[in-house]
Design a protein around this motif. Structure first.
Motif, PDB file in Angstrom:
ATOM      1  N   PHE A  10     -12.208 -36.854  17.498  1.00 11.90           N
ATOM      2  CA  PHE A  10     -12.825 -37.608  16.406  1.00 11.90           C
ATOM      3  C   PHE A  10     -13.892 -36.784  15.684  1.00 11.90           C
ATOM      4  O   PHE A  10     -14.084 -36.930  14.482  1.00 11.90           O
ATOM      5  CB  PHE A  10     -13.408 -38.925  16.911  1.00 11.90           C
ATOM      6  N   LEU A  13     -11.920 -34.588  13.403  1.00 13.46           N
ATOM      7  CA  LEU A  13     -11.434 -35.424  12.302  1.00 13.46           C
ATOM      8  C   LEU A  13     -12.555 -35.734  11.310  1.00 13.46           C
ATOM      9  O   LEU A  13     -12.358 -35.681  10.092  1.00 13.46           O
ATOM     10  CB  LEU A  13     -10.841 -36.724  12.848  1.00 13.46           C
ATOM     11  N   ALA A  14     -13.748 -36.007  11.818  1.00 12.31           N
ATOM     12  CA  ALA A  14     -14.887 -36.297  10.949  1.00 12.31           C
ATOM     13  C   ALA A  14     -15.256 -35.072  10.118  1.00 12.31           C
ATOM     14  O   ALA A  14     -15.519 -35.186   8.921  1.00 12.31           O
ATOM     15  CB  ALA A  14     -16.083 -36.743  11.789  1.00 12.31           C
ATOM     16  N   SER A  17     -12.475 -34.460   7.429  1.00 14.55           N
ATOM     17  CA  SER A  17     -12.512 -35.460   6.360  1.00 14.55           C
ATOM     18  C   SER A  17     -13.770 -35.326   5.512  1.00 14.55           C
ATOM     19  O   SER A  17     -13.737 -35.587   4.311  1.00 14.55           O
ATOM     20  CB  SER A  17     -12.385 -36.868   6.933  1.00 14.55           C
ATOM     21  N   VAL A  25     -14.257 -42.085   5.886  1.00 10.97           N
ATOM     22  CA  VAL A  25     -13.507 -41.751   7.096  1.00 10.97           C
ATOM     23  C   VAL A  25     -14.356 -40.877   8.011  1.00 10.97           C
ATOM     24  O   VAL A  25     -14.354 -41.035   9.237  1.00 10.97           O
ATOM     25  CB  VAL A  25     -12.183 -41.038   6.740  1.00 10.97           C
ATOM     26  N   SER A  29     -15.403 -41.890  11.782  1.00  9.47           N
ATOM     27  CA  SER A  29     -15.007 -41.016  12.880  1.00  9.47           C
ATOM     28  C   SER A  29     -16.220 -40.579  13.699  1.00  9.47           C
ATOM     29  O   SER A  29     -16.148 -40.473  14.924  1.00  9.47           O
ATOM     30  CB  SER A  29     -14.282 -39.787  12.346  1.00  9.47           C
ATOM     31  N   ILE A  32     -17.218 -43.483  15.984  1.00  8.44           N
ATOM     32  CA  ILE A  32     -16.311 -43.591  17.127  1.00  8.44           C
ATOM     33  C   ILE A  32     -16.597 -42.488  18.135  1.00  8.44           C
ATOM     34  O   ILE A  32     -16.681 -42.739  19.346  1.00  8.44           O
ATOM     35  CB  ILE A  32     -14.839 -43.552  16.652  1.00  8.44           C
ATOM     36  N   ALA A  33     -16.785 -41.262  17.651  1.00  8.06           N
ATOM     37  CA  ALA A  33     -17.079 -40.141  18.546  1.00  8.06           C
ATOM     38  C   ALA A  33     -18.395 -40.362  19.283  1.00  8.06           C
ATOM     39  O   ALA A  33     -18.501 -40.085  20.483  1.00  8.06           O
ATOM     40  CB  ALA A  33     -17.128 -38.840  17.755  1.00  8.06           C
TER      41      ALA A  33
END
Length: 50
Positions: A10, A13-14, A17, A25, A29, A32-33
């Motif tokens: 994540f 991904l962060a 993005s 997004v 992310s 969540i991480a």
């Protein structure tokens, strides 16, 4: 996949993005991480204590 692996996924991904301009997004992310790392640390402490 374990919790720390998901947290790293994540985070990557962060970062990707954020670079591509999808700020919403990236923020989601990162949240969540952050929570996955917190859960991982709590479970690690509980495991070491027990």
């Amino acid at each position: 996949m374990d919790l720390i692996g998901l947290a790293i996924l994540f985070l990557i991904l962060a970062f990707v993005s954020y670079v591509l301009g999808a700020r919403g997004v990236a923020g989601m992310s990162m949240e969540i991480a952050k929570w996955l790392v917190i859960i991982f640390v709590i479970l690690a402490i509980v495991t070491f204590i027990l």
